[in-house]
Enzyme design. Structure first.
Site, mmCIF file in Angstrom:
data_model
loop_
_atom_site.group_PDB
_atom_site.id
_atom_site.type_symbol
_atom_site.label_atom_id
_atom_site.label_comp_id
_atom_site.label_asym_id
_atom_site.label_seq_id
_atom_site.Cartn_x
_atom_site.Cartn_y
_atom_site.Cartn_z
ATOM 1 N N ARG A 9 -3.803 -10.075 4.458
ATOM 2 C CA ARG A 9 -4.229 -11.374 5.002
ATOM 3 C C ARG A 9 -3.048 -12.267 5.377
ATOM 4 O O ARG A 9 -3.249 -13.325 5.979
ATOM 5 C CB ARG A 9 -5.135 -12.089 4.002
ATOM 6 N N GLN A 33 -9.211 -7.620 -10.254
ATOM 7 C CA GLN A 33 -9.833 -6.384 -9.735
ATOM 8 C C GLN A 33 -9.345 -5.174 -10.534
ATOM 9 O O GLN A 33 -10.124 -4.286 -10.900
ATOM 10 C CB GLN A 33 -9.496 -6.210 -8.260
ATOM 11 N N HIS A 62 0.844 -1.213 0.000
ATOM 12 C CA HIS A 62 0.000 0.000 0.000
ATOM 13 C C HIS A 62 0.875 1.258 0.000
ATOM 14 O O HIS A 62 0.571 2.252 -0.663
ATOM 15 C CB HIS A 62 -0.866 0.048 1.261
ATOM 16 N N GLY A 66 -3.017 -2.008 -6.727
ATOM 17 C CA GLY A 66 -1.933 -2.978 -6.852
ATOM 18 C C GLY A 66 -2.260 -4.022 -7.909
ATOM 19 O O GLY A 66 -3.413 -4.435 -8.055
HETATM 20 O O1 PAF Z 1 -8.196 -3.969 -2.969
HETATM 21 C C1 PAF Z 1 -8.821 -3.537 -1.982
HETATM 22 O O2 PAF Z 1 -8.255 -3.259 -0.927
HETATM 23 C C2 PAF Z 1 -10.332 -3.366 -2.076
HETATM 24 O O3 PAF Z 1 -10.910 -4.337 -2.869
HETATM 25 C C3 PAF Z 1 -10.755 -1.967 -2.543
HETATM 26 C C4 PAF Z 1 -10.275 -1.669 -3.947
HETATM 27 C C5 PAF Z 1 -10.210 -0.909 -1.583
HETATM 28 C C6 PAF Z 1 -12.286 -1.849 -2.546
HETATM 29 O O4 PAF Z 1 -12.819 -2.069 -1.289
#
Ligand code: PAF
Length: 281
Positions: free
Chosen positions: A190, A156, A39, A150
């Site tokens: 996680r 996603q 992050h 990421g």
């Molecule tokens: O990747 C994540 O942490 C989540 O899926 C996100 C993009 C913040 C949406 O809740």
């Protein structure tokens, strides 16, 4: 004097805080908190692209199935704030659940295309609807010029990129390479769930991805490489959901290198923890 970023909890407070930022480029880093080096890399990349950086922290209930870890998902706001203060982030958008999903909330975004690729969606059918809905809200609330995600959550990233374009959200979605531990394990909030023994075998996923990518590049048949990789992952003690070679943009199945670019994607459970990873060929 402290340079702690302001923490905004309601849409009205966010709007007020964002108004003066709009003179410059704004980048958003959407997160669910429990921040790790992956992050923080998104934040440093955001700072290269925009004068103002907003980090959202919201553990989004709609992307978890009732059987999943919403309740136990790590929540570490104080540590997160310390890290974001050190990086001189401008604001943290940490809405309450009621601010994000007020009583009577009745609208959802239903992504198709890469969201129905038969990868994460097959094992977590609720997931991309929840992500697409919350990310659409984050984009319309913050109205950033850039949003950084990421590559670790590769499907996603594909879904959000398509969605931003399809819905004319005016946000450039930027994918940032996965940050890894020294032994190759992809950083993830996680990973804290892993026991010592599970942590020791967890890097198998990346090892198999890397070896498989090299074999495919050398011209070995994709199907055989994927079957042998799957065997290795299972042998290490994982319950494998999938190991697949897909087209890197559409995520459609791929049979040969000439149909590429190829992305290898894996998801597997070790003990109770589900890990995902991916790699370009
Ligand atoms: O990747 C994540 O942490 C989540 O899926 C996100 C993009 C913040 C949406 O809740």
């Amino acid at each position: 004097m402290t340079n702690r970023p302001q923490v905004l909890r309601t849409v009205a407070a966010l709007r007020r805080a964002m108004a003066p930022y709009r003179k410059a480029d704004i980048a958003l880093v959407p997160t669910m908190g429990a921040l790790h080096a992956g992050h923080l890399k998104l934040v440093t990349e955001a700072k290269k692209r925009a004068r103002r950086v907003v980090v959202s922290i919201f553990v989004n209930p709609t992307q978890f199935a009732p059987t999943e870890d919403f309740g136990s998902y790590p929540r570490t706001l104080e540590a997160d704030m310390k890290a974001l203060t050190a990086l001189k982030v401008d604001a943290v958008w940490a809405p309450t659940a009621a601010a994000m999903y007020p009583e009577g909330f009745a609208t959802r975004v239903a992504p198709e295309g890469a969201a129905l690729a038969g990868l994460e969606d097959k094992f977590r059918p609720h997931f991309f609807g929840g992500v697409a809905t919350v990310v659409t809200k984050l984009f319309t609330q913050v109205q950033p010029d850039f949003a950084l995600f990421g590559q670790k959550d590769y499907q996603q990233l594909c879904v959000v990129t398509q969605m931003a374009s399809d819905l004319d959200l005016g946000v450039k979605v930027v994918g940032i390479p996965t940050v890894r531990e020294k032994d190759g394990l992809a950083m993830s909030s996680r990973n804290v769930y892993l026991s010592e023994a599970e942590r020791a075998v967890a890097p198998t996923l990346y090892r198999v991805l890397k070896a498989s990518a090299q074999r495919i590049k050398r011209g070995e048949p994709i199907e055989m490489v994927m079957e042998e990789g799957a065997g290795e992952i299972r042998h290490a003690g994982f319950a494998l959901d999938y190991l697949e070679a897909r087209h890197a943009l559409s995520l459609k199945p791929i049979a040969s290198v000439k149909d590429g670019p190829i992305r290898l994607l894996v998801a597997a459970k070790i003990g109770k923890t589900r890990l995902i990873d991916n790699l370009g060929v």
